[in-house]
Design a protein around this motif. Structure first.
Motif, mmCIF file in Angstrom:
data_model
loop_
_atom_site.group_PDB
_atom_site.id
_atom_site.type_symbol
_atom_site.label_atom_id
_atom_site.label_comp_id
_atom_site.label_asym_id
_atom_site.label_seq_id
_atom_site.Cartn_x
_atom_site.Cartn_y
_atom_site.Cartn_z
ATOM 1 N N ASP A 245 0.816 -1.173 -0.010
ATOM 2 C CA ASP A 245 -0.496 -0.243 0.061
ATOM 3 C C ASP A 245 0.779 0.776 0.020
ATOM 4 O OD1 ASP A 245 -2.512 -1.237 -0.489
ATOM 5 O OD2 ASP A 245 -2.340 -1.360 1.662
ATOM 6 N N ARG A 246 2.205 1.467 0.642
ATOM 7 C CA ARG A 246 2.798 2.437 0.948
ATOM 8 C C ARG A 246 4.164 1.937 0.508
ATOM 9 N NH1 ARG A 246 1.556 7.852 0.202
ATOM 10 N NH2 ARG A 246 3.123 9.020 1.537
ATOM 11 N N PRO A 247 4.425 1.596 -0.487
ATOM 12 C CA PRO A 247 6.163 1.508 -0.715
ATOM 13 C C PRO A 247 6.825 2.686 0.587
ATOM 14 C CG PRO A 247 4.802 1.812 -2.524
ATOM 15 C CD PRO A 247 4.072 1.927 -1.838
ATOM 16 N N ARG A 248 7.725 1.729 1.064
ATOM 17 C CA ARG A 248 9.076 2.910 1.207
ATOM 18 C C ARG A 248 10.288 2.858 0.802
ATOM 19 N NH1 ARG A 248 10.868 4.408 7.599
ATOM 20 N NH2 ARG A 248 9.294 5.833 6.471
ATOM 21 N N LEU A 249 10.992 3.663 -0.347
ATOM 22 C CA LEU A 249 11.886 3.379 -1.278
ATOM 23 C C LEU A 249 13.598 4.134 -0.428
ATOM 24 C CD1 LEU A 249 9.734 4.698 -4.323
ATOM 25 C CD2 LEU A 249 10.245 2.054 -3.683
ATOM 26 N N ASP A 250 14.652 3.725 -0.838
ATOM 27 C CA ASP A 250 15.321 4.672 -0.586
ATOM 28 C C ASP A 250 16.569 3.731 -1.495
ATOM 29 O OD1 ASP A 250 17.202 6.230 1.058
ATOM 30 O OD2 ASP A 250 17.405 4.903 3.408
ATOM 31 N N GLY A 251 17.619 3.965 -1.762
ATOM 32 C CA GLY A 251 18.751 3.524 -2.397
ATOM 33 C C GLY A 251 20.219 4.683 -2.124
ATOM 34 N N LYS A 252 21.088 4.534 -3.187
ATOM 35 C CA LYS A 252 22.739 5.539 -2.638
ATOM 36 C C LYS A 252 22.808 6.794 -3.693
ATOM 37 C CE LYS A 252 25.647 2.219 -2.132
ATOM 38 N NZ LYS A 252 26.238 1.523 -1.750
ATOM 39 N N VAL A 253 23.087 7.689 -3.739
ATOM 40 C CA VAL A 253 23.171 8.151 -5.549
ATOM 41 C C VAL A 253 24.687 7.708 -5.376
ATOM 42 C CG1 VAL A 253 23.328 10.744 -6.030
ATOM 43 C CG2 VAL A 253 21.467 9.495 -4.279
ATOM 44 N N ALA A 254 25.379 7.631 -6.571
ATOM 45 C CA ALA A 254 26.618 7.475 -6.796
ATOM 46 C C ALA A 254 26.692 8.513 -8.486
ATOM 47 C CB ALA A 254 26.773 6.237 -7.223
ATOM 48 N N GLY A 255 28.222 8.406 -8.480
ATOM 49 C CA GLY A 255 28.373 9.322 -9.612
ATOM 50 C C GLY A 255 29.061 8.985 -10.714
ATOM 51 N N MET A 256 30.099 9.238 -11.314
ATOM 52 C CA MET A 256 31.124 8.419 -11.911
ATOM 53 C C MET A 256 32.463 8.640 -11.565
ATOM 54 S SD MET A 256 30.151 7.710 -14.871
ATOM 55 C CE MET A 256 28.295 8.370 -15.683
ATOM 56 N N GLY A 257 32.897 7.785 -11.522
ATOM 57 C CA GLY A 257 34.977 7.524 -11.234
ATOM 58 C C GLY A 257 35.697 8.653 -11.463
ATOM 59 N N VAL A 258 36.577 8.195 -11.310
ATOM 60 C CA VAL A 258 38.523 9.160 -11.970
ATOM 61 C C VAL A 258 38.183 9.337 -13.701
ATOM 62 C CG1 VAL A 258 40.292 8.846 -11.593
ATOM 63 C CG2 VAL A 258 39.765 8.065 -9.801
ATOM 64 N N GLU B 111 24.822 12.093 -14.388
ATOM 65 C CA GLU B 111 25.680 11.812 -15.523
ATOM 66 C C GLU B 111 26.246 13.207 -15.162
ATOM 67 O OE1 GLU B 111 25.239 9.506 -17.133
ATOM 68 O OE2 GLU B 111 23.807 7.884 -16.097
ATOM 69 N N ARG B 112 27.496 12.805 -16.204
ATOM 70 C CA ARG B 112 28.184 13.626 -16.974
ATOM 71 C C ARG B 112 27.176 14.531 -17.812
ATOM 72 N NH1 ARG B 112 31.950 14.944 -12.841
ATOM 73 N NH2 ARG B 112 33.277 12.895 -12.605
ATOM 74 N N PRO B 113 27.072 15.751 -18.030
ATOM 75 C CA PRO B 113 27.146 16.265 -18.932
ATOM 76 C C PRO B 113 27.375 15.851 -20.243
ATOM 77 C CG PRO B 113 27.917 18.731 -17.274
ATOM 78 C CD PRO B 113 28.458 16.732 -17.232
#
Length: 436
Positions: free
Chosen positions: A245-258, A346-348
């Protein structure tokens, strides 16, 4: 329930290991199916390798990429962490593609006493190619330093570490990394020496899933059904994902590496300081319905949630971070809770003459196949950049040339997402990300 499993202790903890360049998020639908059949959510663990791409040469340091030994050791630490958290004596390992090589390497170096089952989907166990004329030190080279050791038969003639129950899941002919030429490597003239049964291992149960693509060997419903049966001894009660009925969402935010010569290698490291906003959207137009439902600035743990999503509502995730594009990710309604809703800034992108916006339809848990799938993006069905033949493309792009800010619909086998064409010139990147 469809099995005799009842007590919590009867469910071994499952540790899911993603493939090359991927994230734990690819296991979302698999975890949903396990939960829908009664497997406790606290017994489902998906790992995130910090630098998920393999090195060009496994023996040579490469910034932003991981060696097979680093992958193995990271998995070993995660298994120990799960055992300590759950109090279990053993885990079951479920891996896709490169993740299966880490599993084999770990079990061959002392991990077998901690593992009951090893299930490898689409793992190129005998190499994506076997020529020492091309990347001879790469871990995907069947004649290279890793696989030549892992595939050395034991006294029983088997290629698997004893003491563990093994299953390999593979396609019949539709795995892009089990093809006679290197066309999907960008090397059509390369004779790979690879066969369609390359993922099979002597000593393991070899299961063929007809028609599936490389990723579907782990993330598709047929793969789930065979995995469940291998673990429990009986088929699952359902392949349908049970809604909440009410999904609880979470997760991680990442970017690009070296930054390196490849330019855009991904990482799974937290993108500290990124700002994430979540909006409810109109399913038909992609327009936002009111102010953001959730806003958070990402800290050291990388988490953007938790967030209680309204049931049946499509969502837009917006990631803003210094040095990155304003990244818009549109998702169809989430049926269940998940802590694996990982996001990547994402990178531009460079402006393109006459192009107002670029909108990508992305299928992380599989590839697009003209022969079997219904695929549409911004009125094109199938989109022009989905090639015929073996399934091997997981993203296609609509180039909006008339005007920005208009709706762009995408559809895959009944799952439909509509997003807005945010202007490329203003530094926006747009993705319609499929669940299935």
């Amino acid at each position: 329930m469809s099995t005799s499993l009842r007590a919590l202790s009867d469910f071994p903890p499952l540790v899911f290991v993603h493939g090359n360049g991927d994230t734990a998020a690819l296991w979302i639908t698999t975890c949903w199916r396990f939960e829908s059949n009664g497997w406790p959510a606290e017994r489902l663990h998906a790992i995130d390798l910090p630098y998920p791409l393999a090195r060009d040469d496994d023996r040579v340091d490469q910034p932003g990429r991981s060696s097979s030994a680093e992958h193995r050791d990271f998995l070993a630490a995660e298994v120990d962490r799960v055992l300590a958290t759950t109090g279990a004596s053993k885990v079951a390992l479920v891996a896709n593609s490169r993740g299966g090589l880490a599993v084999r390497n770990y079990l061959a170096h002392g991990g077998a006493s901690k593992v009951s089952h090893a299930i490898l989907g689409g793992t190129p166990n005998h190499g994506v190619w076997t020529s020492l004329d091309y990347l001879p030190g790469n871990e995907f080279n069947g004649a290279g330093p890793l696989l030549s050791v892992l595939n050395r038969p034991g006294p029983d003639g088997h290629e698997v570490t004893p003491g563990v129950r093994w299953m390999t899941l593979r396609s019949d002919v539709n795995d892009k990394y089990c093809q006679p030429t290197g066309a999907w490597l960008g090397l059509p003239e390369l004779h790979t020496g690879t066969r369609h049964d390359g993922p099979a291992l002597r000593g393991a149960l070899d299961v063929v899933l007809p028609g599936v693509d490389h990723r579907e060997t782990s993330f598709g419903p047929a793969a789930f059904a065979r995995t469940w049966e291998f673990l429990t001894g009986a088929p699952p009660a359902t392949l349908t994902i049970a809604a909440e009925d009410r999904p609880r969402l979470d997760g991680k935010v990442a970017g690009m590496g070296v930054d390196n010569r490849h330019g855009r290698d991904p990482s799974n490291l937290p993108l500290v300081g990124a700002r994430v906003s979540v909006y409810a959207t109109n399913a038909r137009t992609g327009e936002r319905e009111g102010p953001p439902l959730h806003v958070r600035t990402v800290g050291a743990d990388g988490r953007w949630g938790p967030f209680d999503a309204p049931a049946g509502t499509p969502l837009e995730f917006v990631i803003e971070a210094e040095g990155y594009a304003v990244t818009h990710v549109y998702r169809s309604p989430f049926p269940r809770s998940s802590s694996l809703v990982n996001l990547r800034a994402e990178r531009p992108l460079r402006p393109q003459a006459g192009v107002q916006a670029l909108v990508t339809l992305s299928r992380p848990r599989g590839y697009f196949d003209r022969r079997r799938d219904t695929i549409a993006l911004d009125g094109a069905s199938p989109p022009a950049d989905v090639p015929p033949g073996t399934a091997g493309v997981s993203a296609c792009v609509a180039r909006v040339t008339d005007r920005p800010h208009r709706p762009v619909p995408g559809e895959f086998n009944g799952e439909r997402i509509t997003g807005l064409a945010w202007p490329l010139a203003d530094g926006h990147v747009v993705t319609l990300e499929l669940h299935h």
